[in-house]
Design an enzyme around this catalytic site. Structure first.
Site, short mmCIF file in Angstrom:
data_model
loop_
_atom_site.label_atom_id
_atom_site.label_comp_id
_atom_site.label_asym_id
_atom_site.label_seq_id
_atom_site.Cartn_x
_atom_site.Cartn_y
_atom_site.Cartn_z
N ASP A 294 -2.05 -7.91 -5.74
CA ASP A 294 -2.55 -6.77 -5.00
C ASP A 294 -3.07 -5.71 -5.96
OD1 ASP A 294 -3.03 -5.49 -2.67
OD2 ASP A 294 -0.94 -5.12 -2.16
N ARG B 80 6.59 -11.31 5.61
CA ARG B 80 5.97 -11.17 6.93
C ARG B 80 6.44 -12.29 7.83
NH1 ARG B 80 -0.36 -10.18 5.21
NH2 ARG B 80 0.07 -8.46 3.76
N GLN C 48 1.63 -11.11 -3.64
CA GLN C 48 0.21 -10.79 -3.64
C GLN C 48 -0.23 -10.36 -5.03
OE1 GLN C 48 0.00 -7.77 -0.51
NE2 GLN C 48 -1.56 -9.05 0.45
N HIS D 158 -4.79 -1.51 -5.69
CA HIS D 158 -5.38 -0.40 -4.95
C HIS D 158 -6.20 0.42 -5.92
CE1 HIS D 158 -2.05 -1.70 -2.42
NE2 HIS D 158 -2.84 -1.36 -1.43
N CYS E 117 0.80 -1.23 0.00
CA CYS E 117 0.00 0.00 0.00
C CYS E 117 0.84 1.28 0.00
CB CYS E 117 -0.97 0.04 1.16
SG CYS E 117 -1.48 -1.54 1.79
N LYS F 207 -15.21 -4.26 5.12
CA LYS F 207 -14.57 -5.12 4.12
C LYS F 207 -15.43 -6.33 3.75
CE LYS F 207 -11.98 -8.12 7.24
NZ LYS F 207 -10.68 -8.57 7.69
N HIS G 250 -8.57 -1.69 -1.16
CA HIS G 250 -7.48 -2.66 -1.23
C HIS G 250 -8.09 -3.96 -1.72
CE1 HIS G 250 -4.90 -0.32 1.70
NE2 HIS G 250 -6.10 0.11 2.04
#
Lengths: 569, 569
Positions: free
Chosen positions: A319, A299, A317, A321, A270, A401, A447
């Site tokens: 991912d 992580r 990911q 945005h 992000c 979410k 996200h």
């Protein structure tokens, strides 16, 4: 709780008594402690004079079966604590339990000569307990406290019918056979090494699958006007402090030092995406701006919970945005949900459930913003006819979410995608866009991750497909086999033709008998075999043999090419 | 040194005198120090009473031109040191120089009233110095030592003809205009941020180019039987100690700690690749095993030398490790060189030079291994008719290598690819394969990178093409323009058709006049514009306008599709 699960609990609890009964007959000095039903089966924690071994289980099982045959009725009575103290005088664990039970009496369960302290909840007689299986011996502690006496736990499962037991055992075998860690090794897909605990190494075939997954998602994203970016792996602590990740996520992050400044190895993408958004002023004309990133994130996980590709310390990911105006939320969410359905059906995952997590007690952003966003999520789910539940108050403080949960071919549930609305970061990073009227407005961020982690998704579908990845996704899609070496020239020519068109093809260059070649290809989980014998070579055709054994003879090459194109990504 | 460059040196050195002459006329109190010719031009270091500013350069330039017009002859004589000390009595720098010159005399150059200490080497008269340009004022130190007196340096260039000066200035302007950092910002390709010094952020258009570069190289590698892997970003120090990188490369590596163990963020991909090789026994049948990896590596660079994408702290290598039998070396090297030629010609880079670095004084591996390997490299270069030089003794201690140097459209040389033979790591990690006879044999590794770093190669070709990336590589390949809004429906339909086939296409949705639309598309460096007016819409054709302004009218759509296919990756 339904009656049936009550009954199953009674069955499981009774099986624990049965186990204790058998053990105390074979090893009379063993001290029994507690033996409850569990959501899976039952166990009994004991302190034997001499530690039990796996080899002891058949003997215990046989004695349990004997007791089943005797079909003792199970009786349950209340007795004075005074009597109980005498009955269990030699067992300090039971004595401790007796003192902790409120009142003057305790429950006693009896079957034949055997008795045990017991709250109750049994089936009628031991004859009903025949369909059990002891599974394992493991270590435990009295009252699950490491400071207490170590004990041994024998665990098992029990069912009302032999059929149920067999189905369970078959399922367990499947879980074992199709464990992605086992398949990963068998099919040479990936490996793990002590030099990087929790970090996957992808071998050529595994990397091919990851690349095809990425290509598939890129295509899906491109169709929906996503634009890919890439941002650095390491970014300064200052940024992570500003984004709030440092405070809330610090324990899971790895750090390094560059020029005397601390940098974090990114746990999420992000902040990087937000910096790209901020490189220049944005206009309402650009919105929704959908920036995707195949971000490689690190992580920390405790080494004990690492589990193949399912739980790793580094993953990629899919991912994205989405920077949009608040009034665009519903449309964008709807688009994402449509992508989720499309993607999951591509992987033959049809049992899909959604959950909306709504405003928690502590939250930021105005009530009207939350109301509209939550309505946008709900309306989008309604419009897509999605099955969903509401987790009231379980949203993050910065926005509601949607989570996506799927059920695989072996009945297990997995959380895959997430769609998270975020009011916080736009404010935190002072994001804006210029409206048609020339005023400045704050965008909302969504996200989004549809696979979630590519590594984990790979593991899920590998198990879901029991190793038999579909044609479009398999690392090797086609293997060419020949009946005799006489067909090798034709086979080689076909191999090169197919390779040129981008098909992932192999040629069995051995002179093994066809049956052996087929066996090898099947073990390698190759979806299509092209078998070439004399007839095929003469007629310039192939026999297509699928992984399940079905065959299509005399397929013309032009039809083969068409078939391949239809089955490709 | 040729006569011409001697002459050029004389010209440059004389221009330094000319500069000093003008300065001492305008600012008589300025103390002169030294003023040599450089490989680029000339400079003079001085100590003025009041610091020079950029604004003073025109005045100095004008006075220099006056002196040129006066066409003073340049005279050079030897004078006694005693005389020199008197002439330069007020200038401690010159006095210091006089003492350091061996012998009893020093050289003196004279032009008109002006004289300067000088070793000699001048042109005939100031009249020849008209084609100069002062470029910059910067800081320096007496004798280039930070502990000495700070000075000011005025630098310039000079040529024999006005034509040469103009060509030089044009070239400088090009270098400025087509600097990839400038283009990167102009074309919204990438950015750098203080939150990650030296780490590029790729915006959608830049990421597209990186993805196309990767796709191109993957295709080239697949054709040549490379297999892609991916290995972790972080690996334990132990591994880097074993590989030797820790010892030799430690200063350029970043570190982190996981579970109290030190990990390095990988600066190269070799150790990871080697661990994959070692996951199982390898057979001669698998060789050459070509494992490629688009590895994201981090290497520390001093912040002062960071330079856009050319010099970064994180980059992606198109890395490959070829594990082969020693006797396969020549064939493998030949294959790689063929790939290098193929790749470079795809990017219109035709001036390609190779250099072989051979056995250094300290080396490992047997002499026969080195001889054969060096012969393999040489023979491969000979067979591919490659231009090459030999850098005798400049190989690494673990094997000989080939470097690839290209020259771009602006005449600059860049090292791109490397082909490095490695005898050390196979021994160090005890690599082996099983031969046809069942014995164990040690393979050789070839480390190969053809682009080198994708980021750096991107910068090189962006400058090489002066921002005009070819159709197959451009982030936006086609832009559709309409003469009036009446053509928008047809244009929109065409846009969707092209997008579906995977073309990177944009539609100008503005109602700007066509000339404005063309200007925008040209500024965005879009290779093809499809112009649609009334005629095109009616006849279902397009006018194709190329970036250079050439146009092809009335192109039928089927021909357009064919054209696109032919020009694609």
């Amino acid at each position: 709780m339904s009656n049936q699960s009550n009954d199953l609990n009674a069955l499981r609890h009774s099986a624990a008594h049965l186990l204790a009964h058998a053990v105390s007959e074979i090893y009379p000095t063993t001290l029994l402690t507690i033996g409850p039903a569990t959501p899976e089966g039952f166990f009994y924690d004991m302190l034997p004079e001499k530690n039990f071994k796996e080899e002891d289980l058949p003997l215990i099982t046989a004695r349990m079966q004997e007791i089943v045959t005797k079909n003792y009725p199970l009786e349950h009575t209340q007795i004075p604590k005074e009597t109980a103290r005498k009955l269990f005088a030699k067992n300090p664990f039971k004595l401790e339990l007796i003192e902790q039970i409120p009142g003057d009496t305790v429950g006693l369960a009896t079957q034949g000569d055997f008795y045990d302290l017991c709250r109750g909840g049994h089936i009628a007689s031991t004859g009903l307990l025949g369909h059990f299986k002891l599974q394992s011996i493991s270590g435990s502690y009295w009252r699950a406290d490491r400071n207490n006496q170590p004990l041994q736990r024998i665990s098992g499962v029990v069912f009302f019918t032999q059929q149920e037991l067999e189905a369970y055992e078959k399922h367990q075998l499947e879980l074992h056979l199709y464990d992605h860690r086992r398949l990963g090794k068998q099919l040479d897909l990936f490996s793990f090494h002590d030099e990087g605990v929790g970090f996957p190494f992808f071998h050529p075939k595994g990397k091919t699958v990851i690349n095809v997954l990425t290509a598939y998602m890129r295509k899906l994203q491109e169709k929906n006007d996503y634009q890919e970016i890439s941002t650095p792996t390491m970014l300064s602590d200052e940024l992570w402090r500003k984004s709030g990740h440092y405070e809330f996520y610090h324990d899971k992050m790895y750090f390094s030092v560059i020029d005397e400044k601390s940098y974090a190895i990114k746990p999420m993408n992000c902040p990087g995406s937000i910096l790209v958004y901020k490189t220049r002023p944005r206009s309402y004309r650009e919105l929704p701006l959908k920036l995707s990133e195949y971000g490689h994130c690190h992580r920390h996980e405790l080494s004990g919970v690492l589990h193949g590709l399912m739980r790793v310390r580094a993953f990629t990911q899919d991912d994205a945005h989405i920077y949009c105006a608040p009034e665009q939320l519903e449309h964008e969410i709807l688009t994402i949900i449509t992508m989720v359905f499309k993607m999951l059906s591509k992987f033959d995952l049809h049992d899909i459930r959604f959950a909306i997590s709504t405003r928690p007690e502590k939250y930021m952003g105005s009530d009207i913003l939350w109301e509209n966003a939550t309505k946008a999520l709900t309306d989008a789910l309604e419009k897509s006819n999605a099955q969903y539940t509401v987790k009231a108050g379980e949203g993050a403080f910065y926005g509601p979410k949607i989570e996506v949960v799927i059920q695989d071919s072996m009945g297990r549930s997995w959380q895959c995608g997430t769609i998270q609305v975020d009011f916080f970061q736009p404010q935190n990073f002072d994001l804006s866009y210029v409206t048609a009227q020339g005023t400045k407005q704050r965008p909302v961020i969504i996200h989004q991750a549809i696979f979630g982690s590519l590594e984990r998704f790979f593991a899920i579908i590998l198990e879901h497909y029991k190793g038999n990845l579909p044609f479009w996704l398999a690392p090797v899609q086609i293997k060419i086999l020949t009946v005799t070496d006489a067909q090798k020239p034709y086979a080689t020519q076909l191999y090169h033709t197919l390779k040129k068109t981008g098909v992932r093809v192999e040629l069995d260059s051995s002179s093994d008998p066809l049956s052996g070649q087929i066996k090898t290809a099947q073990q390698d989980r190759i979806p299509w075999m092209l078998i070439i014998g004399k007839k095929e070579a003469e007629s310039q055709t192939v026999t297509v043999r699928y992984h399940d054994g079905k065959q299509e003879p005399a397929v013309l090459l032009e039809n083969l090419y068409k078939k391949i194109q239809e089955s490709s990504l």
